[in-house]
Design an enzyme around this catalytic site. Sequence first.
Site, PDB file in Angstrom:
ATOM      1  N   GLU A 134       0.853  -1.198   0.000  1.00 42.98           N
ATOM      2  CA  GLU A 134       0.000   0.000   0.000  1.00 42.98           C
ATOM      3  C   GLU A 134       0.887   1.246   0.000  1.00 42.98           C
ATOM      4  O   GLU A 134       1.918   1.290   0.668  1.00 42.98           O
ATOM      5  CB  GLU A 134      -0.892  -0.024   1.248  1.00 42.98           C
ATOM      6  CG  GLU A 134      -1.776   1.203   1.421  1.00 42.98           C
ATOM      7  CD  GLU A 134      -2.456   1.243   2.779  1.00 42.98           C
ATOM      8  OE1 GLU A 134      -3.498   1.909   2.892  1.00 42.98           O
ATOM      9  OE2 GLU A 134      -1.946   0.612   3.733  1.00 42.98           O
ATOM     10  N   LYS A 186      -9.817   0.476  -2.043  1.00 42.26           N
ATOM     11  CA  LYS A 186     -10.122   0.117  -0.654  1.00 42.26           C
ATOM     12  C   LYS A 186     -11.577   0.463  -0.328  1.00 42.26           C
ATOM     13  O   LYS A 186     -12.015   1.599  -0.509  1.00 42.26           O
ATOM     14  CB  LYS A 186      -9.175   0.855   0.291  1.00 42.26           C
ATOM     15  CG  LYS A 186      -9.297   0.448   1.756  1.00 42.26           C
ATOM     16  CD  LYS A 186      -8.257   1.173   2.600  1.00 42.26           C
ATOM     17  CE  LYS A 186      -8.308   0.723   4.054  1.00 42.26           C
ATOM     18  NZ  LYS A 186      -7.286   1.397   4.878  1.00 42.26           N
ATOM     19  N   CYS A 238      -4.726  -3.050   4.033  1.00 40.58           N
ATOM     20  CA  CYS A 238      -4.450  -2.625   5.403  1.00 40.58           C
ATOM     21  C   CYS A 238      -5.492  -3.144   6.398  1.00 40.58           C
ATOM     22  O   CYS A 238      -5.700  -4.331   6.518  1.00 40.58           O
ATOM     23  CB  CYS A 238      -4.324  -1.101   5.450  1.00 40.58           C
ATOM     24  SG  CYS A 238      -3.395  -0.493   6.889  1.00 40.58           S
TER      25      CYS A 238
END
Length: 659
Positions: free
Chosen positions: A414, A476, A527
């Site tokens: 990321e 995301k 994440c």
Amino acid sequence: MPSGSDTTAEAAPTGPDADRPGQRTTGSAATPPTEGADGAEGGDAVGGREPVEGGDAVGGRKPPVEGRDAVGGRAAVEGGESGATGSAASGTAGPGAAASGAASSAPGAASAPIAASAPSPGASATPSAGERRPGRLRRLGLLARREARRSALAAVSGLVLGLAFPPFGVWPLSLVAVAALALLTHGRTARQGAWTGFAFGVPFFLLLLKWLSVVGWDAVVGLSVIEAAFLALMGAGLALVSRLPVPALWPLWTACLWVAEEWARDRVPFGGFPWGRLAFANTGSPYTPLAALGGAPLVTFGVALTGGALAGAALTLWRLRAAGGFSPRRALPAAGAVAVAAAVTAAGFAVPIPTAADDSVDIAVVQGDVQQPGMDFLGRPMMILDNHVKATLNLAKDIKAGRIAKPDLVIWPENASDLDPFQYREAYARIDEAVKSIGVPVLVGALVDHPTKQGYVENQGIVWDPKSGPGASYTKQHPVPFGEYVPFRRELSKVITRLQRVPRDFYPGDHTGVLNVGPARLGDVICFEVAYDEIVRDTVNAGARAIVVQTNNATYGRSGQPEQQLVMSKLRAIEHGRPVITAATSGISAVVSPDGTIEQRTKEFTQDVLTARIPLRDGKTLADRVGATPEWVLAMVGVLSCAAAIMIGRRGRTDKKGQ
């Protein structure tokens, strides 16, 4: 905690003596006093009796005890869970009751209900003007003072639970903490249980989330208080269900309430924050394989059921000790509870974990590193991107020299590109250079301006091909509130100036991260998304053959947060029967096999490259098929058990009025 002292209790007479006000009876084995009931902690001097801590004699009449108000000489009980009603309903006295004789030798011993004392002749039935009821804050303070010892024990238990999580990782302590909270709330009123749960939750989350102190300790405290509020609700529920009939089922209600509490925290507020689930403390314990059957909620259920059973055994043995009459027959309930705990613990060993590969692929994971840990990890523009480009170029040199076999694909973490490659030509050129040098597709993490909504940014994983350039991407779905977007930005930014460090809000994606990267169909999650059951599960059910976690933990480096996130990858591997590859900008990058074993991992704040052959799987686990059904069922059982406790308590008060 249990106390061995007997206390004189006042009982409302029934039958022939019902018309004689103020009749007194002495507590015995048949009528053990319970904390929160008359004659227990917080009582007052009535009829020549010495006042107990926290009480005052007012007009010859006992003043309100916490959880009840004196109205017309009768006890109005909070939520149907006073000590008297609860004892009549469940047949047990909570921790703190002195039990003696055969009647109290085991959970389920009968005890007579204890009612509030009738007013003395001539006493006013309602408080006079000079006897105004204390305000809410003062009542809360009195409650805290009376509950000081119990609150201290709850706080210690919360810290014990924190030690079960990484970076400490002593998972058996999670069983101890669950058992301790169950005992501390047993036989209490809902209000007292809520306070105990809150006292347990605050230190637990302070220890667990101390890595957030890089933002500010006020952020740690604020988030800890919000999360502890859920444990306060659970504490109230634990107190309620401890009074239900059939004490042998108490561990079951306890376990279901833990699942319900985590169910709620996983969803609210702002999409929830599931950090600190019991399952995440048990990613290397006998309970971990249960994830393949019912996901993280079933692991939590197994841990909480074991802890609740151990609490039941401890409570039974305590009562036998207080009664002074230990015998094998009376110890049978304790033996049964221990047997349940052992059976649940052993159940995990019987769960098959699917690991057989349908195919395999060679991968490389690039960890480029950052300039420094903390809020300013980005450094100068393109520095992080240059680090990842440099590491990839070095990998290409090693491949050409024959030192490393050529992988089928490469994974960047990321934020590997801190600049939008579609807006900055230099960033695009550097990424393209690295991809062409390695000659295989690279999954690139980058921040990209939203194409239609001005002022928004997307956190993406982009498949970059050495011939055709950038292609499919995943955005995301669950941006982090106050980290990647600011709720109520206009209002809060005026009060909390640090929120200005989040200049633009991240825009959420609307589909799963299944991407074809070379010969592999990977499922990308970014994440913190690895902590959310539904995001990972939906990705696997959409066709992902392996799971990739692109993450950037540079802000919280060397704080324990990367370890906490890594163990979630271990749980997800077992839950879905897939390898999990974690790619982090500054560590910890790792390769986790489908059985939860960490095959390789990097150190934090180093530039490194991992190479591995990972299995690709098409089969699904039972957890993938049943989805969230076990969680919903267990959570609803917990909620309904509380509702049943309230109804039984109200029925008991109604019956008492009829007498």
